[in-house]
Design a protein around this motif. Structure first.
Motif, short mmCIF file in Angstrom:
data_model
loop_
_atom_site.label_atom_id
_atom_site.label_comp_id
_atom_site.label_asym_id
_atom_site.label_seq_id
_atom_site.Cartn_x
_atom_site.Cartn_y
_atom_site.Cartn_z
N SER A 187 67.33 -81.24 -7.59
CA SER A 187 68.44 -80.39 -8.02
C SER A 187 68.52 -79.11 -7.19
CB SER A 187 68.29 -80.04 -9.49
OG SER A 187 68.06 -81.18 -10.28
N LEU A 188 67.37 -78.55 -6.93
CA LEU A 188 67.36 -77.33 -6.13
C LEU A 188 67.95 -77.58 -4.76
CD1 LEU A 188 64.05 -75.29 -6.50
CD2 LEU A 188 66.37 -74.56 -6.92
N ARG A 189 67.57 -78.70 -4.20
CA ARG A 189 68.08 -78.99 -2.87
C ARG A 189 69.59 -79.17 -2.89
NH1 ARG A 189 65.78 -84.05 -0.10
NH2 ARG A 189 63.81 -83.01 -0.41
N ALA A 190 70.07 -79.85 -3.92
CA ALA A 190 71.53 -80.00 -4.04
C ALA A 190 72.18 -78.64 -4.21
CB ALA A 190 71.86 -80.91 -5.23
N GLN A 191 71.57 -77.80 -4.99
CA GLN A 191 72.13 -76.47 -5.22
C GLN A 191 72.18 -75.68 -3.91
OE1 GLN A 191 69.62 -73.98 -7.59
NE2 GLN A 191 71.28 -72.66 -8.26
N VAL A 192 71.09 -75.74 -3.19
CA VAL A 192 71.06 -75.01 -1.92
C VAL A 192 72.13 -75.55 -0.98
CG1 VAL A 192 69.67 -74.73 0.16
CG2 VAL A 192 68.67 -74.29 -2.07
N ASP A 193 72.26 -76.84 -0.99
CA ASP A 193 73.24 -77.44 -0.11
C ASP A 193 74.65 -76.99 -0.44
OD1 ASP A 193 73.98 -80.84 0.93
OD2 ASP A 193 73.56 -79.04 2.10
N VAL A 194 74.98 -77.06 -1.71
CA VAL A 194 76.33 -76.68 -2.12
C VAL A 194 76.57 -75.21 -1.83
CG1 VAL A 194 77.79 -76.35 -4.13
CG2 VAL A 194 76.57 -78.49 -3.83
N MET A 195 75.60 -74.39 -2.15
CA MET A 195 75.79 -72.95 -1.95
C MET A 195 75.93 -72.63 -0.47
SD MET A 195 73.17 -71.38 -4.74
CE MET A 195 73.63 -69.67 -4.64
N ARG A 196 75.17 -73.33 0.30
CA ARG A 196 75.25 -73.07 1.73
C ARG A 196 76.61 -73.43 2.27
NH1 ARG A 196 70.84 -76.16 4.98
NH2 ARG A 196 69.49 -74.94 3.62
N ARG A 197 77.07 -74.55 1.83
CA ARG A 197 78.38 -74.97 2.33
C ARG A 197 79.48 -74.06 1.80
NH1 ARG A 197 78.31 -81.52 2.73
NH2 ARG A 197 76.28 -81.63 3.75
N SER A 198 79.36 -73.67 0.57
CA SER A 198 80.38 -72.76 0.04
C SER A 198 80.32 -71.42 0.76
CB SER A 198 80.20 -72.59 -1.46
OG SER A 198 78.98 -71.92 -1.72
N LEU A 199 79.13 -71.03 1.08
CA LEU A 199 79.01 -69.78 1.83
C LEU A 199 79.65 -69.91 3.19
CD1 LEU A 199 77.72 -66.94 2.06
CD2 LEU A 199 75.79 -68.06 3.13
N ALA A 200 79.40 -71.04 3.78
CA ALA A 200 80.01 -71.26 5.09
C ALA A 200 81.53 -71.22 4.97
CB ALA A 200 79.55 -72.60 5.64
N LYS A 201 81.99 -71.90 3.97
CA LYS A 201 83.43 -71.90 3.77
C LYS A 201 83.94 -70.49 3.49
CE LYS A 201 85.84 -75.52 4.30
NZ LYS A 201 87.07 -75.52 5.09
N ALA A 202 83.23 -69.79 2.67
CA ALA A 202 83.69 -68.44 2.30
C ALA A 202 83.72 -67.55 3.52
CB ALA A 202 82.78 -67.87 1.22
N THR A 203 82.67 -67.59 4.28
CA THR A 203 82.67 -66.75 5.48
C THR A 203 83.75 -67.21 6.45
OG1 THR A 203 80.88 -68.17 6.22
CG2 THR A 203 80.29 -65.98 5.43
N GLU A 204 83.94 -68.50 6.48
CA GLU A 204 84.99 -68.99 7.36
C GLU A 204 86.34 -68.46 6.91
OE1 GLU A 204 85.11 -73.19 7.43
OE2 GLU A 204 87.07 -73.25 8.45
N VAL A 205 86.52 -68.52 5.61
CA VAL A 205 87.79 -68.02 5.10
C VAL A 205 87.91 -66.52 5.37
CG1 VAL A 205 89.01 -67.53 2.95
CG2 VAL A 205 88.07 -69.80 3.36
N VAL A 206 86.82 -65.84 5.13
CA VAL A 206 86.86 -64.38 5.34
C VAL A 206 87.09 -64.07 6.80
CG1 VAL A 206 85.43 -62.31 5.35
CG2 VAL A 206 85.48 -63.77 3.33
#
Lengths: 563, 187
Positions: free
Chosen positions: B165-184
């Motif tokens: 679960s932790l790994r999935a969480q890290v994965d999702v957060m990382r990708r969302s962060l990437a997306k967020a920074t990309e959007v920003v």
């Protein structure tokens, strides 16, 4: 009583082998030992061990002394079924005695010759062999410690002596009739009646051993045993306090129960062999031997004390039927069979040989575990083995999950890796949440959520995300100084082990529980994605501008924090 | 093969976003730390809710979060469909853990440890390794939420599930962060 004893002594005297005489006397002397106060502490030490051996010796000797040649055959003969002859058993004891240092003999001689009646004398003489045996280190290590205590507890009891004499009479009877299911309890009872002087298992054992050997008057023995059992329990309690009480208690109980079982089932033959083995006093798990008889296990050389205890336990069970272990009878029986097998870890080696014979009896409503060949069948060890197997099985799964652990074996290192990995994951979560907080000042992630879903579904990772993922390992050393090397090392591990992991994971899918199927199935994919994304980035990354972009929001955040 | 993992991630993401929406609507101005806490909290609760009370660590997370005001709101919001059962499970968890802890203390006090003297080299090495393993299991217990009240076997199972679960969480957060920074960055 005295006369009968004297008669026996005469019989013993007739033997050419003086030692035999001693040993035979020792048999009775064993009983006497309890009764006679043994001031000498050293002697006390001897008794416990000697009791065990002496018991056997006494039993044998009481029957009839054999020539010295028997002594030679003592070693192997001790363990074999004593049905062959009293002489043989006696010789075994004698051999033991002889084998032991002669010093003890001297001491024994010095001690026994008290002002007692003839019986006492025989008892004293019997001490010599046991002493020697004791010094031989055959007996349980507990014996020495226990002996002094028990010795002091046994006041001179004429009544006890009488009983002992009676015992010897019994023993002097039909030696061939080894089968005496109640021999042990009887002997134990006699001793116990002596005033609870039983030093403990040793005492009980002696009594029982004698009974089994002689098997002359089983009926009487039975009656005696019944009474003795209660007494034995008392003495057993004494014994319990000496060594490791809990362990002894449980052992005795199991043994007692197993003994009961054996007595009821297998009958005296098993007991006799047990007896003989016990008297052999090989210093091994006597309990296991007892068990062997009960559960038809091969006789093991158990510590004399343990056997005595088991005998006592059997008595206890018969008398009180109060098993300490609150389990069903079949379970206890099985456990009883198993427990003697491996009472101590020291004897685990020996137990291992006999382990395969033990756990064949199915349990009713418990997890059925079959002892493998060459393994101990003690219930404790079986449960431990099951637990260990479960743990190792799950560690294998963890090995697949944690990167870079396929080569690692052993719990300690694996646990270390697991701890490191979980810690790194948790730190990653913190770091990511912090970054997200800095990136998005308003906590509105709707758009990002939608976009993230696209990311989730699609395998193609946009370069920006790759860059960000690459920035993670780079940022980690900056932020998490504690484990800078972890991530770089983790990634290569992931890369190299992806295929192996996938194969292992697939192979392990079937045994996995339902809860873990997802992870297992996800794992190969995880590795694929992670490897492609992260490894490429970590190895081929050379984008300083990304790090700059990443670092930019951080310093302000940090500044804010500091403020 | 892919489906389960992505399903897990999807669930996590959805719940996480829901939790963040709760925060976003409630407070307009939050410091960075508060935001970080909100993000992390919602992520943790979302992660725990994906396991729906089947695992001990998820129940522990939910139970701990319910003690806090913010957490309570989140829990109620995220777990509304299954809230009843999960809340009961979480509240009962504290009592169960206390009971387990008391039992362990009692057992340890009654147990008589046999000190092995004069052990051979092999035995000595074994005892050392046992001690090391014990110490590390204690560390692992402190890491995994709710791990102190479990025995070794279930601890390893919980660790397995928690790690995934932790790994999935890290994965999702990382990708969302990437997306967020990309959007920003894209703006």
């Amino acid at each position: 009583m005295d006369t009968s004893d004297k008669d026996k002594f005469e019989l013993e005297k007739s033997n050419d082998n003086p030692i035999n005489y001693h040993s035979s006397g020792g048999m009775s002397s064993d009983w006497r030992f309890n009764s006679t106060s043994i001031p000498n502490s050293s002697l006390g030490l001897v008794p416990t061990d000697n009791l065990m051996s002496v018991c056997r010796g006494d039993l044998v000797g009481a029957a009839s002394c054999s020539s010295s040649s028997v002594i030679d055959s003592f070693g192997p003969a001790m363990w074999e079924h004593p049905t062959n002859s009293q002489n043989l058993v006696f010789c075994d004891i004698n051999a033991q005695n002889i084998a032991s240092s002669s010093n003890t003999v001297g001491i024994g001689k010095g001690f026994p010759f008290s002002s007692r009646n003839g019986i006492d004398r025989t008892l004293e003489m019997g001490w010599n062999p046991p002493n020697s045996m004791l010094k031989g280190g055959i007996f349980l290590p507990n014996a020495p410690g226990m002996l002094p205590q028990s010795l002091s507890q046994f006041p001179a009891d004429s009544a006890f002596i009488e009983r002992a004499a009676r015992f010897s009479c019994f023993n002097g009877g039909d030696f061939g009739d080894m089968v005496n299911p109640f021999g042990v309890p009887e002997s134990m009872g006699l001793f116990s009646r002596g005033g609870g002087m039983m030093q403990g298992p040793g005492e009980v054992f002696v009594g029982s051993g004698m009974k089994s050997v002689s098997g002359a008057q089983t009926q009487k023995n039975v009656m005696n045993a019944g009474e003795a059992s209660k007494d034995v329990s008392m003495s057993a309690d004494h014994m319990a306090t000496e060594g490791s009480p809990l362990k002894n208690e449980t052992k005795r109980e199991t043994l007692a129960r197993s003994r009961d079982e054996s007595k009821k089932g297998a009958g005296g033959s098993g007991n006799d062999s047990d007896e003989a083995e016990f008297s052999g006093g090989s210093g091994q798990d006597e309990q296991s031997m007892l068990e062997g008889n009960c559960g038809e296990l091969s006789a093991k050389s158990l510590g004399s004390k343990k056997r005595k205890r088991s005998g006592q336990d059997a008595e206890l069970d018969q008398a009180k039927g109060t098993p300490q272990s609150a389990k069903g009878s079949p379970e206890t029986q099985q456990k009883g069979d198993q427990k003697p097998a491996s009472t101590t870890s020291k004897a685990s080696g020996k137990q291992g040989k006999q382990g395969s014979q033990g756990s064949d009896q199915p349990k009713d409503d418990y997890i059925h575990v079959r002892a493998r060949r060459g393994q101990a069948t003690n219930s404790h060890s079986l449960a431990e083995r099951v637990r260990r197997e479960k743990i190792s099985e799950r560690m294998k799964f963890l090995q697949d999950l944690v990167p870079g652990c396929s080569k690692v074996t052993g719990k300690a290192v694996m646990l270390d890796e697991i701890i490191n990995y979980v810690q790194s994951l948790q730190r990653q979560v913190e770091f990511l949440s912090m970054k997200l907080a800095t990136v998005n000042p308003r906590l509105d992630f709707n758009i990002e959520g939608l976009l993230a879903k696209d990311i989730l579904h699609s395998r193609a990772v946009p370069p920006s995300s790759l860059a960000f993922s690459s920035e993670m390992p780079m940022a980690y050393p900056a932020l998490h100084q504690s484990q800078p090397g972890l991530i770089p090392t983790a990634f290569p591990g992931m890369e190299s082990h992806s295929d192996i992991l996938r194969r292992t994971i697939n192979s392990q899918l079937t045994p996995m529980t339902a809860g873990f199927k997802e992870p297992a199935q996800q794992l190969p994919n995880v590795w694929d994605d992670e490897l492609h994304n992260v490894v490429q980035m970590s190895y081929g990354n050379s984008a300083p501008q990304d790090s700059q972009d990443v670092n930019e929001p951080l310093p302000p955040g940090h500044l804010k924090v500091e403020l | 093969m892919r489906a389960p993992r992505s399903v897990l991630k999807q669930q996590f993401l959805k719940k996480w976003m829901m939790g963040l929406q709760v925060f976003g609507s409630a407070k307009q101005s939050m410091s960075i730390l508060e935001r970080k806490k909100a993000i992390k909290l919602s992520a943790d609760i979302a992660l725990a809710s994906t396991r729906a009370g089947r695992t001990c660590w998820s129940r522990t997370i939910i139970a701990d979060a319910s003690k806090d005001d913010d957490g309570k709101v989140l829990v109620q919001h995220l777990l509304s469909p299954e809230s009843e059962r999960l809340k009961k499970a979480s509240t009962g968890l504290a009592m169960e853990n206390k009971r387990v802890r008391c039992k362990k203390i009692l057992k340890r006090s009654c147990c008589i440890k046999r000190v092995r003297k004069g052990a051979s080299k092999v035995v000595l090495a074994k005892s050392i390794s046992k001690r090391i393993v014990k110490r590390r299991t204690q560390v692992l217990k402190s890491l995994v939420p709710g791990g102190e009240f479990m025995d070794d076997i279930s601890l390893i199972e919980e660790t397995l599930d928690y790690m995934v679960s932790l790994r999935a969480q890290v994965d999702v957060m990382r990708r969302s962060l990437a997306k967020a920074t990309e959007v920003v960055n894209g703006k």
